[in-house]
Design an enzyme around this catalytic site. Structure first.
Site, PDB file in Angstrom:
ATOM      1  CD  GLU A 149      -3.082  -1.001   2.193  1.00  0.00           C
ATOM      2  OE1 GLU A 149      -2.944  -0.176   3.123  1.00  0.00           O
ATOM      3  OE2 GLU A 149      -4.050  -1.787   2.132  1.00  0.00           O
ATOM      4  CD  GLU A 206      -3.948  -5.789   3.072  1.00  0.00           C
ATOM      5  OE1 GLU A 206      -4.822  -5.103   3.663  1.00  0.00           O
ATOM      6  OE2 GLU A 206      -2.733  -5.538   3.105  1.00  0.00           O
TER       7      GLU A 206
END
Length: 492
Positions: free
Chosen positions: A172, A291
């Site tokens: 991320e 995710e």
């Protein structure tokens, strides 16, 4: 209400990569400490691994587990978690504002993962660290050379290299919350050069570049374009992450959120293919949706947690039945994109936004456990092209949403499996099966997971579990209850 599901023999979408049923273990909350690892607990074996948790994970048949993060990895010094435990330093984790004891690290994870018969998806820190540290970890894990880190692994009791195939280039990195957050170009250059160096050490590995953290990021699209322009030739996957938020507009809206996931995947595929065309490449970029889950129940509690604790009880969502159905819908959505989504990781595995929840004396299986277990165990094979005819309802954000969501899988030329969700709150669906070329198949089993209360939760004292529904082998119609997840098996 009436619905119809149509398939024709020979019309196939894609072979399923079993890693689409993968999961995720991060050093946060009680996922590791008090979850998979709890030395001294009577439920743990001599290595400190919770045996009841291992048994529950084995029911899920998890093919691969991503480790050690997540946001945690962007400040992690992997060297702290190897070697004699008495020498390992205690460090602060800046993101989750906790203290990490490092009593569980790379070697413990690689030892534990054999207990659940899974592969490893290892993430490297490209937040506070870079190329050299990533290569050092790869050397430690994968090389059989007489070099420094390979020798250190042997010194610490592991003669054979781990031969980890799949590696994440950070986590991320588009997010301002990320330790070491970077612009798209800063990350793209670092990821590409790290990929080059890692492939020189071990050309057999496959690499995942960071995509956007979610489709709401202001840089979504531009981020993927910039990263792939730089990294396209050196990576195998672009990552996607998505968490479903609170059902503030009711159950029907909550269950329509899988439409958002579907559109998100379509958008990323389009960006990947535009870069492929721009580069005149023969390579097709695949997706690692590494995710995904529902996450919202614990937000208020987590905001008040005192910082700098060890393994505090954070992100311990207690899932409702409607969350379980949404997880089933997400799994169906991922399978419908099996031609491009090759890896997907439900986040996470134990205690932290997880299907398995423990205390000192046992565990229970959350509502999201059962669709995940069914998909992983019965959803191996080839996704068939299907046509769904279903009544619909209108959702302002998503448009017309079908009450029936379904996917059909050819398991092994002898069995077909249908996963089906009825989104309706109060009406059954009379589902007709129109399977051309599969006339020799008969209904063999029907597993039903349903509830009249979308907000009911499982706990240590009570739970809603799937049931076996009696089937007529000759029937071509089935009753699909309102608010239900269904596994329908046909046998040749």
């Amino acid at each position: 209400m009436k619905a119809k599901l149509k398939v024709s023999e020979g019309f196939e979408l894609a072979k399923i990569d079993n890693r689409i049923y993968s999961s995720f273990v991060e050093h946060m909350g009680r996922c590791v400490y008090g979850g998979i690892y709890e030395p001294g607990n009577p439920l743990s074996n001599e290595s400190g691994y919770r045996e009841d948790v291992i048994e529950a994970i084995n029911e899920l048949s998890v093919p691969m587990i991503r480790y050690p993060g997540g946001n945690f990895v962007s400040g992690y010094k992997w060297e702290d978690g190897v070697g004699p435990k008495e020498d390992r330093p205690r460090r602060v984790d800046l993101h989750w504002r906790t203290v990490e004891s490092n009593q569980f690290g790379t070697d413990e994870f690689m030892d534990w993962i054999k207990e659940v018969d899974a592969e490893t998806m290892m993430a490297v820190n490209l937040g506070t660290r870079g190329i050299q540290e990533a290569c050092d970890l790869l050397e430690y894990c994968n090389l059989d050379s007489n070099s420094y880190w390979a020798q250190k692994r042997r010194e610490y009791g592991n003669d054979s290299a781990y031969k980890i195939k799949t590696w994440c280039l950070g986590n991320e990195m588009d997010g301002p919350w990320q330790t070491g957050h970077k612009t798209a170009y800063e990350y793209a250059r670092l990821a590409n050069e790290t990929a080059n160096a890692m492939r020189l050490l071990d050309p057999s590995i496959e690499l995942v570049a960071c995509g956007s953290s979610n489709e709401s990021m202001p840089t979504f699209g531009e981020w993927e374009e910039t990263v792939l322009k730089e990294c396209y030739d050196n990576v195998d996957y672009i990552s996607m992450h998505q968490y479903f938020d609170a059902p503030k507009k009711g159950t029907l809206h909550h269950l329509a959120k899988s439409v958002r996931m579907d559109k998100f995947i379509d958008s990323v595929v389009a960006i990947c293919d535009s870069i492929k065309a721009m580069k005149r490449s023969d390579k097709t970029m695949m997706i690692s949706f590494d995710e995904w889950n529902a996450w919202y129940h614990s937000n208020e509690h987590d905001a008040a947690v005192t910082p700098w604790q060890e393994a505090p009880d954070i992100l311990e969502d207690q899932y409702t039945f409607e969350d379980g159905l949404l997880v089933g819908l997400a799994l169906i959505t991922l399978l419908k994109h099996a031609d491009r989504v090759k890896i997907a990781c439900m986040a996470q595995l134990v205690n932290v936004i997880a299907p398995i929840f423990t205390n000192e004396t046992g565990l229970f299986k959350q509502t999201i456990f059962y669709p995940y277990a069914h998909a992983s165990n019965y959803g191996r094979g080839t996704v068939l092209q299907s046509i769904i005819e279903s009544p619909e309802y209108e959702v302002e954000e998503f448009g017309k949403v079908p009450y029936l969501e379904s996917v059909v899988i050819d398991n092994d030329d002898e069995h077909l499996t249908i996963f089906a969700v009825n989104r309706s709150l109060d009406q059954s669906l009379e589902l007709s099966l129109d399977f051309v070329g599969y006339e020799a198949y008969q209904l063999d089993a029907h597993i039903e997971y349903s509830s009249t209360d979308p907000l009911v939760k499982n706990s240590f004292t009570s739970s809603i579990e799937p049931i076996e529904v009696e089937v007529n082998p000759e029937a071509k119609q089935l009753d699909i209850k309102p608010l239900s997840w269904n596994v329908i098996r046909l046998k040749k």
